[in-house]
Design a protein around this motif. Structure first.
Motif, PDB file in Angstrom:
ATOM      1  N   PHE A  22     -18.088  83.766 -22.022  1.00 22.79           N
ATOM      2  CA  PHE A  22     -17.866  84.308 -23.355  1.00 22.79           C
ATOM      3  C   PHE A  22     -17.572  85.796 -23.238  1.00 22.79           C
ATOM      4  N   ILE A  23     -16.827  86.305 -24.205  1.00 22.33           N
ATOM      5  CA  ILE A  23     -16.540  87.735 -24.292  1.00 22.33           C
ATOM      6  C   ILE A  23     -17.387  88.323 -25.416  1.00 22.33           C
ATOM      7  N   LEU A  24     -18.225  89.283 -25.077  1.00 21.05           N
ATOM      8  CA  LEU A  24     -19.078  89.930 -26.067  1.00 21.05           C
ATOM      9  C   LEU A  24     -18.316  91.078 -26.716  1.00 21.05           C
ATOM     10  N   GLN A  25     -18.097  90.985 -28.003  1.00 18.75           N
ATOM     11  CA  GLN A  25     -17.348  92.027 -28.701  1.00 18.75           C
ATOM     12  C   GLN A  25     -18.127  93.337 -28.715  1.00 18.75           C
ATOM     13  N   VAL A 183     -17.565  86.318 -28.772  1.00 21.88           N
ATOM     14  CA  VAL A 183     -18.793  86.391 -29.554  1.00 21.88           C
ATOM     15  C   VAL A 183     -18.786  87.704 -30.330  1.00 21.88           C
ATOM     16  N   LYS A 184     -18.721  87.628 -31.629  1.00 15.45           N
ATOM     17  CA  LYS A 184     -18.639  88.831 -32.450  1.00 15.45           C
ATOM     18  C   LYS A 184     -20.023  89.395 -32.701  1.00 15.45           C
ATOM     19  N   HIS A 185     -20.624  89.844 -31.606  1.00 15.38           N
ATOM     20  CA  HIS A 185     -21.962  90.429 -31.662  1.00 15.38           C
ATOM     21  C   HIS A 185     -22.194  91.224 -30.386  1.00 15.38           C
ATOM     22  N   GLY A 186     -23.304  91.973 -30.347  1.00 20.36           N
ATOM     23  CA  GLY A 186     -23.601  92.761 -29.163  1.00 20.36           C
ATOM     24  C   GLY A 186     -24.212  91.947 -28.041  1.00 20.36           C
ATOM     25  N   TRP A 187     -24.741  90.773 -28.370  1.00 16.61           N
ATOM     26  CA  TRP A 187     -25.315  89.861 -27.377  1.00 16.61           C
ATOM     27  C   TRP A 187     -25.066  88.435 -27.850  1.00 16.61           C
ATOM     28  N   CYS A 188     -25.563  87.461 -27.124  1.00 14.32           N
ATOM     29  CA  CYS A 188     -25.340  86.061 -27.481  1.00 14.32           C
ATOM     30  C   CYS A 188     -26.280  85.658 -28.608  1.00 14.32           C
ATOM     31  N   ILE A 269     -23.108  94.496 -36.679  1.00 14.26           N
ATOM     32  CA  ILE A 269     -23.573  94.588 -35.296  1.00 14.26           C
ATOM     33  C   ILE A 269     -24.386  95.849 -35.067  1.00 14.26           C
ATOM     34  N   ILE A 270     -23.904  96.993 -35.527  1.00 12.85           N
ATOM     35  CA  ILE A 270     -24.578  98.253 -35.233  1.00 12.85           C
ATOM     36  C   ILE A 270     -25.972  98.287 -35.867  1.00 12.85           C
ATOM     37  N   VAL A 271     -26.109  97.695 -37.074  1.00 12.94           N
ATOM     38  CA  VAL A 271     -27.419  97.634 -37.720  1.00 12.94           C
ATOM     39  C   VAL A 271     -28.330  96.675 -36.972  1.00 12.94           C
ATOM     40  N   ALA A 272     -27.773  95.557 -36.499  1.00 15.74           N
ATOM     41  CA  ALA A 272     -28.561  94.591 -35.729  1.00 15.74           C
ATOM     42  C   ALA A 272     -29.098  95.217 -34.448  1.00 15.74           C
ATOM     43  N   VAL A 273     -28.290  96.031 -33.799  1.00 12.27           N
ATOM     44  CA  VAL A 273     -28.732  96.715 -32.573  1.00 12.27           C
ATOM     45  C   VAL A 273     -29.879  97.670 -32.887  1.00 12.27           C
ATOM     46  N   LEU A 274     -29.758  98.408 -33.984  1.00  9.67           N
ATOM     47  CA  LEU A 274     -30.816  99.339 -34.371  1.00  9.67           C
ATOM     48  C   LEU A 274     -32.105  98.605 -34.691  1.00  9.67           C
ATOM     49  N   TYR A 275     -32.002  97.494 -35.413  1.00  6.18           N
ATOM     50  CA  TYR A 275     -33.188  96.724 -35.747  1.00  6.18           C
ATOM     51  C   TYR A 275     -33.851  96.154 -34.495  1.00  6.18           C
ATOM     52  N   ALA A 276     -33.035  95.660 -33.550  1.00  2.83           N
ATOM     53  CA  ALA A 276     -33.584  95.052 -32.343  1.00  2.83           C
ATOM     54  C   ALA A 276     -34.342  96.062 -31.494  1.00  2.83           C
TER      55      ALA A 276
END
Length: 309
Positions: A22-25, A183-188, A269-276
Motif C-alpha cells: 500500500f502507498i501511505l498518502q 491509503v489516504k491516511h498517515g498510517w494503515c 489526517i493532520i488532526v488525527a496525527v495530533l490526536y494520536a
C-alpha cells in the motif's frame, strides 16, 4: 505519482488482481516543503520517548512502590510503543517520494495501533479503580491492592485490548485488495484501508462499529462508575480531605479527558496525527507536574545520572 497500477511489475506479484503493498498518502498534501512538519513531528516523538522513558526509569526508585506508580509505568511503556507503531514510518515518508508499506506490515501496524490505543484506555480504567480503592477504602487499600491484584489488573487490561481489535483486523485481512492501493491516511487506519477492499464491506462496518463501541463503553462506564462512587464518598468528607482527594485524582482525570478525543469520528489526517500523539506527549508532563513525589524522584534520578557521568 500516488496512483495504483494492476500490473505485476508495480504490484510486485504475479496476480494482476491483487496488491502486495500500500502507498501511505500521509501528509504529502502539505506541499513541497515537508521539512517543517518533519522537524515538528520528530521533536514531538523525541519528547515522547524521552519523557516517558524518564518516567519508567524514575519509577525504579524504591521510594515509589505504590500501585499508582506501577500502573503509570505500564502506561508510559504503552505510550512509547503506541507512537512507535506510526511515527517512525511517517518520518521515513517525509524523506522519500512515496511511502510504501507491505500488506502484512500494513495489517500489523493497524492491529497494534488499535490494540495499544485500547490498552492505554484499559490501563486508565485500572488506575481509576485504584483511585476508587484509595479514596473510598483507605484502611483496606494495602490489603486490596496487593502485587498479585495489580498484576491481574494489568494482565486483564492487556487481554481486553488484545481481544477487541483482533476480529476487526482479521476480517479486514481476509478481504481482497485489487487496487487502488493508496491509503489516504498517515498510517494503515482501518477505515481508510477498508475503502480499498474489492468486496462488500458492510459486515466490516458492523463488526468495527461493535468492537469500537465495546472498547469505548466498557472503559468509559467503569471509569465513570469509579468517579461517581468517589464523588459520593467525597460528599461525606471534610473540605481538607476533599481537596487532598481531588489532588490525587486531578492528573488521572486530565489524562482521561484528553485521551477521550482519540475516539472522535474520522478527522483530517493532520488532526488525527495530533490526536494520536497528544496523550503520549502530555502524560509524563501532567503526572510529573501534579505529583511532588514523582518530581523529587526525577530530581534524584537526574542527580544520580549526572554523578555517574
Amino acid at each position: 505519482m500516488l496512483t495504483s497500477h494492476r500490473s505485476s511489475s508495480v504490484n510486485g506479484t504475479s496476480d494482476p488482481d491483487s496488491v502486495s503493498f500500500f502507498i501511505l498518502q500521509g501528509l504529502s498534501s502539505l506541499g513541497d516543503r515537508p521539512m517543517i512538519p518533519f522537524v515538528i513531528l520528530l521533536l514531538g516523538y523525541v519528547i515522547i520517548l524521552g519523557g516517558n522513558s524518564m518516567i519508567i526509569f524514575t519509577l525504579t526508585d524504591p521510594k515509589l512502590h505504590s500501585p499508582m506508580y506501577f500502573f503509570l509505568c505500564h502506561l508510559s511503556f504503552v505510550d512509547i510503543v503506541y507512537t512507535t507503531t506510526t511515527i517512525p514510518k511517517m518520518l521515513a515518508g517525509f524523506l522519500s517520494d512515496v511511502s510504501i508499506i507491505s500488506v502484512p506490515g500494513c495489517f500489523l501496524q493497524m492491529h497494534f495501533f488499535m490494540q495499544l490505543n485500547c490498552t492505554g484506555h484499559a490501563i486508565l480504567t485500572v488506575m481509576a479503580y485504584d483511585r476508587y480503592v484509595a479514596i473510598c477504602h483507605p484502611l483496606h487499600y494495602t490489603s486490596i491492592m496487593t502485587r498479585r491484584v495489580q498484576t491481574l489488573l494489568i494482565a486483564g487490561a492487556w487481554g481486553f485490548s488484545t481481544f477487541c481489535p483482533l476480529p476487526v483486523t482479521t476480517i479486514a485481512l481476509l478481504r481482497p485488495y485489487c487496487g487502488p492501493n493508496v491509503v489516504k491516511h498517515g498510517w494503515c487506519d482501518f477505515s481508510s484501508v477498508r475503502r480499498l477492499a474489492c468486496a462488500d464491506t458492510s459486515v466490516d462496518n458492523i463488526v468495527s462499529l461493535f468492537f469500537a463501541a465495546l472498547s469505548l463503553l466498557i472503559p468509559g462506564v467503569l471509569i465513570l462508575t469509579s468517579y461517581v462512587l468517589i464523588g459520593i464518598s467525597l460528599s461525606r468528607m471534610g473540605a481538607g480531605q476533599r481537596l487532598k482527594a481531588f489532588r490525587t485524582c486531578a492528573a488521572h482525570l486530565t489524562v482521561v479527558s484528553i485521551s477521550v478525543t482519540n475516539f472522535s469520528p474520522e478527522v483530517r489526517i493532520i488532526v488525527a496525527v495530533l490526536y494520536a500523539a497528544l496523550t503520549p506527549f502530555l502524560n509524563p508532563v501532567i503526572y510529573s507536574l501534579r505529583n511532588k513525589e514523582l518530581q523529587e524522584s526525577i530530581r534524584r534520578t537526574l542527580v544520580r545520572f549526572r554523578f555517574f557521568l
